[in-house]
Write an enzyme that holds these catalytic residues in place. Structure first.
Site, short mmCIF file in Angstrom:
data_model
loop_
_atom_site.label_atom_id
_atom_site.label_comp_id
_atom_site.label_asym_id
_atom_site.label_seq_id
_atom_site.Cartn_x
_atom_site.Cartn_y
_atom_site.Cartn_z
N ASN A 7 0.83 -1.19 0.00
CA ASN A 7 0.00 0.00 0.00
C ASN A 7 0.88 1.25 0.00
O ASN A 7 2.10 1.17 -0.04
CB ASN A 7 -0.94 -0.03 1.20
CG ASN A 7 -2.28 0.62 0.92
OD1 ASN A 7 -2.35 1.57 0.15
ND2 ASN A 7 -3.33 0.11 1.52
N HIS A 47 24.29 -0.50 10.29
CA HIS A 47 25.53 0.22 10.54
C HIS A 47 26.31 -0.47 11.66
O HIS A 47 25.71 -1.04 12.56
CB HIS A 47 25.24 1.69 10.92
CG HIS A 47 24.50 2.40 9.84
ND1 HIS A 47 25.13 3.01 8.79
CD2 HIS A 47 23.18 2.56 9.63
CE1 HIS A 47 24.23 3.54 7.98
NE2 HIS A 47 23.04 3.27 8.46
N GLY A 87 -0.29 -1.66 8.68
CA GLY A 87 0.30 -0.35 8.43
C GLY A 87 1.29 0.08 9.49
O GLY A 87 1.07 -0.12 10.68
N ARG A 121 4.31 -6.43 16.40
CA ARG A 121 4.18 -7.61 17.26
C ARG A 121 3.32 -8.64 16.54
O ARG A 121 2.39 -8.30 15.79
CB ARG A 121 3.61 -7.25 18.61
CG ARG A 121 2.19 -6.75 18.56
CD ARG A 121 1.73 -6.23 19.93
NE ARG A 121 0.33 -5.87 19.92
CZ ARG A 121 -0.18 -4.81 19.32
NH1 ARG A 121 0.60 -3.99 18.64
NH2 ARG A 121 -1.46 -4.57 19.33
#
Length: 166
Positions: A84, A114, A141, A159
């Site tokens: 989306n 990193h 989302g 989660r």
């Protein structure tokens, strides 16, 4: 001597500079501008654009613009994948998203990492870790996480809320 791009693709420490990576970043920026201008186009027209830049794009796969990625050539999308609006994939190494996976708006998938050592970071070094998302996954989302096959995750931090048999 190996190029920075070769080191990047191997998941080794590299510097995100050099002629190959700079050229690839420029190509991707131009492609992203075209793709993100294609919101009003049909899914079939957007699919053709995806095939131009991504490593693999399955049938009936769609990404709603805007979409952002580092390179695109490290992204493999299975059949029927849907992303989306406003998704980000930092694909310094391979990202694989399995068949029929649905990804909600503003999901971020990061391969880029990193060093934990400050001296290495000061040298401008980074590296990548591949991301694999299984088949039939739904990512709600705003999630930022690795997701296994047939899993449903939501929230930030993401989660696990359900796992169904494949």
């Amino acid at each position: 001597m190996r190029s920075e791009k070769e080191k990047m693709l191997a998941g080794e420490l590299y510097r995100p500079v050099g002629p190959e990576l700079t050229a690839d970043q420029g190509t991707t920026a131009q492609w992203l501008a075209r793709y993100n201008d294609a919101l009003a186009k049909s899914p079939a027209e957007r699919h053709r654009l995806l095939v131009e830049q991504l490593a693999e794009v399955g049938e009936d796969t769609d990404i709603r613009p805007p979409f952002y990625c580092d390179y695109g050539f490290n992204i493999r999308l299975g059949r029927g994948v849907f992303l989306n609006f406003n998704c980000v994939i930092l694909d310094v190494v391979e990202v694989t998203i399995g068949d029929r996976t649905q990804i909600g708006p503003a999901v971020q998938i990061y391969c880029a990492d990193h060093p934990r050592d400050a001296a290495q970071r000061r040298e401008g070094l980074e590296f990548g870790r591949p991301v694999q998302i299984g088949r039939d996954v739904w990512i709600g989302g705003g999630a930022i996480r690795d997701v296994e096959e047939s899993a449903t995750v939501v929230g930030n931090p993401a989660r696990l809320v359900a796992k169904t048999p494949p």
